[in-house]
Design a protein around this motif. Structure first.
Motif, PDB file in Angstrom:
ATOM      1  N   PRO A   1      10.112  -7.758   2.064  1.00  0.00           N
ATOM      2  CA  PRO A   1      10.503  -8.741   3.089  1.00  0.00           C
ATOM      3  C   PRO A   1       9.408  -8.893   4.146  1.00  0.00           C
ATOM      4  CG  PRO A   1      12.259  -7.129   2.695  1.00  0.00           C
ATOM      5  CD  PRO A   1      11.038  -6.601   2.023  1.00  0.00           C
ATOM      6  N   GLU A   2       9.287 -10.085   4.696  1.00  0.00           N
ATOM      7  CA  GLU A   2       8.330 -10.295   5.779  1.00  0.00           C
ATOM      8  C   GLU A   2       8.694  -9.398   6.960  1.00  0.00           C
ATOM      9  OE1 GLU A   2       7.654 -14.284   6.986  1.00  0.00           O
ATOM     10  OE2 GLU A   2       7.379 -15.032   4.943  1.00  0.00           O
ATOM     11  N   GLY A   3       7.685  -8.987   7.704  1.00  0.00           N
ATOM     12  CA  GLY A   3       7.940  -8.140   8.869  1.00  0.00           C
ATOM     13  C   GLY A   3       8.195  -6.692   8.514  1.00  0.00           C
ATOM     14  N   THR A   4       7.666  -6.246   7.339  1.00  0.00           N
ATOM     15  CA  THR A   4       7.820  -4.853   6.921  1.00  0.00           C
ATOM     16  C   THR A   4       6.544  -4.087   7.236  1.00  0.00           C
ATOM     17  OG1 THR A   4       9.346  -5.421   5.124  1.00  0.00           O
ATOM     18  CG2 THR A   4       8.235  -3.303   4.966  1.00  0.00           C
ATOM     19  N   PHE A   5       6.709  -2.919   7.875  1.00  0.00           N
ATOM     20  CA  PHE A   5       5.552  -2.142   8.297  1.00  0.00           C
ATOM     21  C   PHE A   5       5.539  -0.767   7.621  1.00  0.00           C
ATOM     22  CE2 PHE A   5       6.394  -5.181  11.662  1.00  0.00           C
ATOM     23  CZ  PHE A   5       5.140  -5.705  11.887  1.00  0.00           C
ATOM     24  N   MET A   6       4.383  -0.158   7.646  1.00  0.00           N
ATOM     25  CA  MET A   6       4.150   1.114   6.973  1.00  0.00           C
ATOM     26  C   MET A   6       4.232   2.264   7.978  1.00  0.00           C
ATOM     27  SD  MET A   6       0.918   1.829   4.445  1.00  0.00           S
ATOM     28  CE  MET A   6      -0.299   1.610   5.767  1.00  0.00           C
ATOM     29  N   PRO A   7       5.036   3.291   7.707  1.00  0.00           N
ATOM     30  CA  PRO A   7       5.145   4.428   8.632  1.00  0.00           C
ATOM     31  C   PRO A   7       3.975   5.382   8.467  1.00  0.00           C
ATOM     32  CG  PRO A   7       6.483   4.842   6.715  1.00  0.00           C
ATOM     33  CD  PRO A   7       5.906   3.459   6.528  1.00  0.00           C
ATOM     34  N   ASP A   8       3.911   6.349   9.349  1.00  0.00           N
ATOM     35  CA  ASP A   8       2.776   7.278   9.312  1.00  0.00           C
ATOM     36  C   ASP A   8       2.842   8.246   8.135  1.00  0.00           C
ATOM     37  OD1 ASP A   8       5.000   8.579  10.424  1.00  0.00           O
ATOM     38  OD2 ASP A   8       3.730  10.015  11.482  1.00  0.00           O
ATOM     39  N   LEU A   9       3.973   8.349   7.470  1.00  0.00           N
ATOM     40  CA  LEU A   9       4.088   9.265   6.328  1.00  0.00           C
ATOM     41  C   LEU A   9       3.735   8.595   5.004  1.00  0.00           C
ATOM     42  CD1 LEU A   9       7.313  11.274   7.233  1.00  0.00           C
ATOM     43  CD2 LEU A   9       4.922  11.820   7.720  1.00  0.00           C
ATOM     44  N   ILE A  10       3.326   7.341   5.070  1.00  0.00           N
ATOM     45  CA  ILE A  10       2.929   6.598   3.874  1.00  0.00           C
ATOM     46  C   ILE A  10       1.524   6.030   4.087  1.00  0.00           C
ATOM     47  CG2 ILE A  10       3.411   4.550   2.452  1.00  0.00           C
ATOM     48  CD1 ILE A  10       6.370   4.986   2.936  1.00  0.00           C
ATOM     49  N   TRP A  11       0.715   6.073   3.039  1.00  0.00           N
ATOM     50  CA  TRP A  11      -0.610   5.460   3.057  1.00  0.00           C
ATOM     51  C   TRP A  11      -0.636   4.256   2.123  1.00  0.00           C
ATOM     52  CZ3 TRP A  11      -3.432  10.617   1.604  1.00  0.00           C
ATOM     53  CH2 TRP A  11      -3.617  11.397   2.753  1.00  0.00           C
ATOM     54  N   ARG A  12      -1.595   3.371   2.387  1.00  0.00           N
ATOM     55  CA  ARG A  12      -1.936   2.307   1.434  1.00  0.00           C
ATOM     56  C   ARG A  12      -3.282   2.658   0.801  1.00  0.00           C
ATOM     57  NH1 ARG A  12      -2.488  -1.341   4.685  1.00  0.00           N
ATOM     58  NH2 ARG A  12      -0.588  -2.566   4.500  1.00  0.00           N
ATOM     59  N   LEU A  13      -3.339   2.639  -0.533  1.00  0.00           N
ATOM     60  CA  LEU A  13      -4.590   2.862  -1.247  1.00  0.00           C
ATOM     61  C   LEU A  13      -5.224   1.509  -1.544  1.00  0.00           C
ATOM     62  CD1 LEU A  13      -3.398   5.572  -3.820  1.00  0.00           C
ATOM     63  CD2 LEU A  13      -4.254   5.909  -1.487  1.00  0.00           C
ATOM     64  N   ARG A  14      -6.411   1.272  -0.999  1.00  0.00           N
ATOM     65  CA  ARG A  14      -7.117   0.009  -1.266  1.00  0.00           C
ATOM     66  C   ARG A  14      -8.003   0.208  -2.494  1.00  0.00           C
ATOM     67  NH1 ARG A  14     -10.552  -1.142   2.530  1.00  0.00           N
ATOM     68  NH2 ARG A  14     -10.172   0.531   4.027  1.00  0.00           N
ATOM     69  N   VAL A  15      -7.628  -0.480  -3.564  1.00  0.00           N
ATOM     70  CA  VAL A  15      -8.192  -0.227  -4.885  1.00  0.00           C
ATOM     71  C   VAL A  15      -9.411  -1.112  -5.144  1.00  0.00           C
ATOM     72  CG1 VAL A  15      -7.670  -0.241  -7.363  1.00  0.00           C
ATOM     73  CG2 VAL A  15      -5.889   0.394  -5.710  1.00  0.00           C
ATOM     74  N   ASP A  16     -10.444  -0.530  -5.728  1.00  0.00           N
ATOM     75  CA  ASP A  16     -11.612  -1.286  -6.168  1.00  0.00           C
ATOM     76  C   ASP A  16     -11.286  -1.881  -7.541  1.00  0.00           C
ATOM     77  OD1 ASP A  16     -14.022  -2.307  -6.959  1.00  0.00           O
ATOM     78  OD2 ASP A  16     -15.182  -0.475  -6.659  1.00  0.00           O
ATOM     79  N   GLU A  17     -10.760  -3.106  -7.542  1.00  0.00           N
ATOM     80  CA  GLU A  17     -10.284  -3.733  -8.772  1.00  0.00           C
ATOM     81  C   GLU A  17     -11.409  -4.031  -9.765  1.00  0.00           C
ATOM     82  OE1 GLU A  17      -7.234  -4.367  -9.766  1.00  0.00           O
ATOM     83  OE2 GLU A  17      -6.015  -4.018  -7.968  1.00  0.00           O
ATOM     84  N   ASP A  18     -12.659  -3.919  -9.355  1.00  0.00           N
ATOM     85  CA  ASP A  18     -13.766  -4.092 -10.303  1.00  0.00           C
ATOM     86  C   ASP A  18     -13.864  -2.913 -11.268  1.00  0.00           C
ATOM     87  OD1 ASP A  18     -14.534  -6.525  -9.235  1.00  0.00           O
ATOM     88  OD2 ASP A  18     -15.998  -5.638  -7.849  1.00  0.00           O
ATOM     89  N   HIS A  19     -13.268  -1.790 -10.899  1.00  0.00           N
ATOM     90  CA  HIS A  19     -13.376  -0.589 -11.732  1.00  0.00           C
ATOM     91  C   HIS A  19     -12.025  -0.056 -12.220  1.00  0.00           C
ATOM     92  CE1 HIS A  19     -17.217  -0.587  -9.461  1.00  0.00           C
ATOM     93  NE2 HIS A  19     -17.695  -0.137 -10.591  1.00  0.00           N
ATOM     94  N   VAL A  20     -10.967  -0.362 -11.500  1.00  0.00           N
ATOM     95  CA  VAL A  20      -9.655   0.160 -11.895  1.00  0.00           C
ATOM     96  C   VAL A  20      -8.578  -0.809 -11.426  1.00  0.00           C
ATOM     97  CG1 VAL A  20      -9.314   1.507  -9.786  1.00  0.00           C
ATOM     98  CG2 VAL A  20      -8.210   2.248 -11.888  1.00  0.00           C
TER      99      VAL A  20
END
Length: 218
Positions: free
Chosen positions: A100-119
Motif C-alpha cells: 500500500p502507498e504510504g508504507t515505511f520500513m522500520p529499523d529492524l528491516i533492511w532493503r537490499l539494493r540488488v545489482d541486477e546486471d549480475h543477479v
C-alpha cells in the motif's frame, strides 16, 4: 519448497556484498495499533517479512510525525530482510509485493539494493531462503539475548552464495516459482473457505441465516 530452494546451482560462491549496490536501513518511530486500509501511513512489522513470503497486512499505523526520507519508503519489488529477530527467524528475506502507498520500513528491516546486471532479485529471494544459506546468515547473528539476535551489514555482506549466469538463475527461479504459485493458490482458497465459514457462523448466530426444520417421515 525447501528441497527445491536447497538445490542451488553448483558454481563458485561469492560474497553477497559483491552483487549488492547497497543496504538501506529503516527508521525507528512510535507506532500505534494495527494498520487498516483507511490509514494514510503505516510502518511494517517485522512479521511482514517471512521466509520467502511478504505479508503487507502486517503493519502498524503511525501515530507521530517523523522525518522519513525516500529510502524509508517500501515499494513493490524491494528485497527486504529482517536484521533482528529470534535465532530461527533472523535474516528472513522476501520481495515486497502489493505494498500500500504510504508504507515505511522500520529499523529492524533492511532493503537490499540488488545489482541486477549480475543477479536477479527473484534469485536472491529464493536462494537466501534455502536451508544452507539460512544457516550461514544465522551464524552471522549475535546478541546478548537468546530471544533476539541481530545481523550487521558487514557480517551479512560476507555471506557467500553461488552466483551463476543470469540464464541459470532464471531456471532456478522458474522451478521455485512453480511451487510458490501452487502454495499461494492453496493459501488463497483456504482463506476464502475460512471467510465463508466465518460468515455462515455469524449468520447463524445473529439469525440472518435461517435453517428450515424438516420433518422426517418413517
Amino acid at each position: 519448497m525447501d528441497s527445491l530452494r536447497s538445490d542451488l546451482p553448483q558454481v563458485d560462491h561469492q560474497p553477497i556484498g559483491s552483487v549488492l549496490l547497497g543496504i538501506d536501513s529503516g527508521k525507528s518511530v512510535q507506532a500505534g495499533g494495527e494498520a487498516s486500509a483507511e490509514d494514510e501511513y503505516r510502518i511494517l512489522k517485522i512479521s511482514a517479512v517471512q521466509r520467502g513470503w511478504f505479508k503487507p497486512s502486517e503493519a502498524k499505523k503511525l501515530t507521530e510525525d517523523a522525518a522519513f526520507s525516500p529510502s524509508h519508503v517500501v515499494r513493490d519489488g524491494d528485497l527486504l530482510i529482517t536484521r533482528a529477530n529470534t535465532p530461527e527467524r533472523v535474516g528472513f528475506v522476501a520481495v515486497a509485493r502489493n505494498v500500500p502507498e504510504g508504507t515505511f520500513m522500520p529499523d529492524l528491516i533492511w532493503r537490499l539494493r540488488v545489482d541486477e546486471d549480475h543477479v536477479s532479485t527473484a534469485y536472491l529471494e529464493h536462494a537466501l531462503s534455502s536451508r544452507e544459506l539460512r544457516t550461514r546468515i544465522s551464524d552471522k547473528s549475535g546478541g546478548t539475548s537468546k530471544s533476539m539476535v541481530k545481523i550487521n551489514k558487514r557480517g551479512f555482506s560476507a555471506v557467500r552464495l553461488p552466483i551463476p549466469p543470469l540464464s541459470e538463475q532464471g531456471e532456478y527461479v522458474r522451478r521455485c516459482d512453480a511451487v510458490v504459485e501452487g502454495v499461494t493458490a492453496t493459501r488463497a482458497e483456504a482463506a476464502r473457505l475460512r471467510s465463508v465459514r466465518a460468515g455462515l457462523l455469524s449468520g447463524l448466530l445473529n439469525r440472518t441465516i435461517e435453517i428450515e426444520a424438516a420433518e422426517l417421515g418413517v
